[in-house]
Scaffold this active site. Structure first.
Site, PDB file in Angstrom:
ATOM      1  N   THR A  53      11.983  -4.377   0.435  1.00  0.00           N
ATOM      2  CA  THR A  53      12.313  -3.142  -0.274  1.00  0.00           C
ATOM      3  C   THR A  53      12.380  -2.003   0.750  1.00  0.00           C
ATOM      4  OG1 THR A  53       9.991  -2.739  -0.780  1.00  0.00           O
ATOM      5  CG2 THR A  53      11.283  -3.923  -2.448  1.00  0.00           C
ATOM      6  N   THR A  55      11.158   1.205   1.486  1.00  0.00           N
ATOM      7  CA  THR A  55      10.007   1.803   2.167  1.00  0.00           C
ATOM      8  C   THR A  55       9.188   0.754   2.904  1.00  0.00           C
ATOM      9  OG1 THR A  55       9.911   3.606   0.565  1.00  0.00           O
ATOM     10  CG2 THR A  55       7.919   3.200   1.847  1.00  0.00           C
ATOM     11  N   CYS A  56       8.988  -0.392   2.278  1.00  0.00           N
ATOM     12  CA  CYS A  56       8.183  -1.453   2.895  1.00  0.00           C
ATOM     13  C   CYS A  56       8.815  -1.945   4.194  1.00  0.00           C
ATOM     14  CB  CYS A  56       8.019  -2.623   1.931  1.00  0.00           C
ATOM     15  SG  CYS A  56       7.330  -2.149   0.337  1.00  0.00           S
ATOM     16  N   THR A  57      10.129  -2.094   4.183  1.00  0.00           N
ATOM     17  CA  THR A  57      10.848  -2.653   5.324  1.00  0.00           C
ATOM     18  C   THR A  57      11.097  -1.625   6.418  1.00  0.00           C
ATOM     19  OG1 THR A  57      11.920  -4.222   3.843  1.00  0.00           O
ATOM     20  CG2 THR A  57      12.926  -3.926   5.997  1.00  0.00           C
ATOM     21  N   ILE A  61       5.609  -1.468   6.940  1.00  0.00           N
ATOM     22  CA  ILE A  61       5.113  -2.621   7.698  1.00  0.00           C
ATOM     23  C   ILE A  61       5.521  -2.619   9.174  1.00  0.00           C
ATOM     24  CG2 ILE A  61       4.983  -5.146   7.770  1.00  0.00           C
ATOM     25  CD1 ILE A  61       3.432  -3.671   5.444  1.00  0.00           C
TER      26      ILE A  61
END
Length: 166
Positions: A53, A55-57, A61
């Site tokens: 997704t 923000t996560c990518t 992270i």
């Protein structure tokens, strides 16, 4: 915070191996028994609503990957990236981010059960269901030293906040 981390917490993951390094290679999911694996260690659990997704990518992270050496220097034995995605998706996410260290684990919280029990889940629209919220937990020797949940952004669950809390 000095609460004891819950007992009998088990996640699912696919251990990275060079033989299964290709992003399309499928390993076999195995249990990750938190009590057994991390009883006397310092672990950072960083949870995301979903692998791949935005923000996560892009924002959440990758800085953990980039600063993994700094985390280890600060006494962290392992980082667990947790989501309600299945272990196959989590494994592919780790590979896509170039993670090969066995102490950097991409694990599944099936049905977000652990996250729900800790008050750290999200109920999203039906197409997405219940997910892990965006949060970070530091567990040291079975004791929770830090918990921060973000409703927007990564200010409390990002790597800089985690490093500052160590």
């Amino acid at each position: 915070m000095t609460d004891k981390f819950p007992e009998d917490v088990k996640f699912l993951y696919i251990a990275y191996t060079p033989a299964k390094a290709d992003i399309t290679a499928c390993g076999i999911p195995i249990p990750l028994d938190f009590d057994k694996e991390f009883r006397d260690k310092t672990v950072v659990i960083v949870a995301i609503p979903g692998a791949f997704t935005p923000t996560c990518t892009a924002n959440h992270i990758p800085p953990f990957v980039e600063k993994f050496t700094a985390l280890k220097s600060a006494g962290v034995d392992a980082v667990i990236v947790l989501s309600a995605n299945d272990p196959f998706v989590q494994s592919a996410f780790g590979k896509a981010l170039g993670v090969t260290d066995e102490a950097f684990i991409f694990a599944s919280d099936p049905g977000a059960e652990f996250s729900k029990s800790a008050g750290l889940s999200l109920d999203l629209p039906p197409a997405f269901g219940t997910r892990t919220a965006r949060y970070a937990i530091i567990v040291s020797n079975g004791v929770v030293k830090y918990v921060e949940k973000d409703s927007e952004g990564v200010a409390g669950s990002g790597v800089d906040a985690v490093l500052a809390a160590l």
